[in-house]
Design a protein around this motif. Structure first.
Motif, PDB file in Angstrom:
ATOM      1  N   GLU A   1      -6.339  -7.644  -1.518  1.00 20.62           N
ATOM      2  CA  GLU A   1      -7.486  -7.374  -0.318  1.00 20.62           C
ATOM      3  C   GLU A   1      -6.758  -6.875   1.033  1.00 20.62           C
ATOM      4  O   GLU A   1      -7.052  -5.958   1.328  1.00 20.62           O
ATOM      5  N   ALA A   2      -5.736  -7.691   1.250  1.00 18.21           N
ATOM      6  CA  ALA A   2      -4.985  -7.180   2.615  1.00 18.21           C
ATOM      7  C   ALA A   2      -4.511  -5.935   2.702  1.00 18.21           C
ATOM      8  O   ALA A   2      -4.494  -5.099   3.451  1.00 18.21           O
TER       9      ALA A   2
ATOM     10  N   GLN B   1      -4.382   1.439  12.003  1.00 14.49           N
ATOM     11  CA  GLN B   1      -5.142   2.213  12.898  1.00 14.49           C
ATOM     12  C   GLN B   1      -5.613   1.117  14.219  1.00 14.49           C
ATOM     13  O   GLN B   1      -5.406   1.282  15.182  1.00 14.49           O
ATOM     14  N   GLU B   2      -5.775  -0.037  13.846  1.00 11.99           N
ATOM     15  CA  GLU B   2      -6.041  -1.278  14.850  1.00 11.99           C
ATOM     16  C   GLU B   2      -4.991  -1.275  15.722  1.00 11.99           C
ATOM     17  O   GLU B   2      -5.227  -1.540  16.826  1.00 11.99           O
TER      18      GLU B   2
ATOM     19  N   TYR C   1       0.748  -1.245  -0.044  1.00 14.36           N
ATOM     20  CA  TYR C   1       0.033   0.083   0.051  1.00 14.36           C
ATOM     21  C   TYR C   1       0.891   1.275  -0.057  1.00 14.36           C
ATOM     22  O   TYR C   1       1.728   1.388   1.030  1.00 14.36           O
TER      23      TYR C   1
ATOM     24  N   TYR D   1       2.139  -7.534   1.610  1.00 12.09           N
ATOM     25  CA  TYR D   1       0.796  -8.241   2.183  1.00 12.09           C
ATOM     26  C   TYR D   1       0.697  -9.597   1.069  1.00 12.09           C
ATOM     27  O   TYR D   1       1.375  -9.426   0.076  1.00 12.09           O
TER      28      TYR D   1
ATOM     29  N   SER E   1      -5.336  -3.417   0.620  1.00 15.26           N
ATOM     30  CA  SER E   1      -6.235  -2.312   0.477  1.00 15.26           C
ATOM     31  C   SER E   1      -6.778  -1.956   1.914  1.00 15.26           C
ATOM     32  O   SER E   1      -7.371  -1.077   1.688  1.00 15.26           O
ATOM     33  N   HIS E   2      -6.534  -2.990   2.911  1.00 12.80           N
ATOM     34  CA  HIS E   2      -6.932  -2.480   4.347  1.00 12.80           C
ATOM     35  C   HIS E   2      -5.787  -2.138   4.989  1.00 12.80           C
ATOM     36  O   HIS E   2      -5.932  -2.256   6.407  1.00 12.80           O
TER      37      HIS E   2
ATOM     38  N   GLU F   1      -6.391   0.536   7.813  1.00  8.12           N
ATOM     39  CA  GLU F   1      -7.298   0.141   8.852  1.00  8.12           C
ATOM     40  C   GLU F   1      -6.543  -0.616   9.907  1.00  8.12           C
ATOM     41  O   GLU F   1      -6.792  -0.838  11.037  1.00  8.12           O
ATOM     42  N   THR F   2      -5.740  -1.598   9.059  1.00  3.49           N
ATOM     43  CA  THR F   2      -4.680  -2.586   9.949  1.00  3.49           C
ATOM     44  C   THR F   2      -4.111  -1.651  10.899  1.00  3.49           C
ATOM     45  O   THR F   2      -3.853  -2.030  12.041  1.00  3.49           O
TER      46      THR F   2
END
Length: 78
Positions: free
Chosen positions: A43-44, A53-54, A17, A39, A46-47, A50-51
């Motif tokens: 799909e992984a 941030q978590e 990313y 990754y 693209s997130h 979010e990952t």
């Protein structure tokens, strides 16, 4: 001084990313300082934000990583 910059070749199946362009890339297209990855899937990647941030939230709320004394840690002596 090198005449040509050595560029890391992208590998099929490695997804990144790009933080600069805010897009998913197969293989490293941008410098390492500007990307998350690799990754295992598009799909992984693209997130990725979010990952991140978590994981940041988990780290910020983990009592093992705070400098303030907790119930299991005594106050440091002055």
């Amino acid at each position: 001084m090198a005449l040509f910059k050595k560029r890391t070749a992208g590998k099929p199946g490695e997804w990144y990313y790009c933080l600069q362009h805010k897009k998913v890339e197969e293989g490293p297209e941008c410098p390492a300082k500007d990307r998350f990855g690799p990754y295992g899937s598009r799909e992984a990647a693209s997130h990725a934000m979010e990952t991140a941030q978590e994981r940041n939230l988990e780290w910020e709320t983990d009592p093992r990583w705070h400098d303030t004394p907790g119930p299991e840690r005594p106050n440091p002596e002055p």
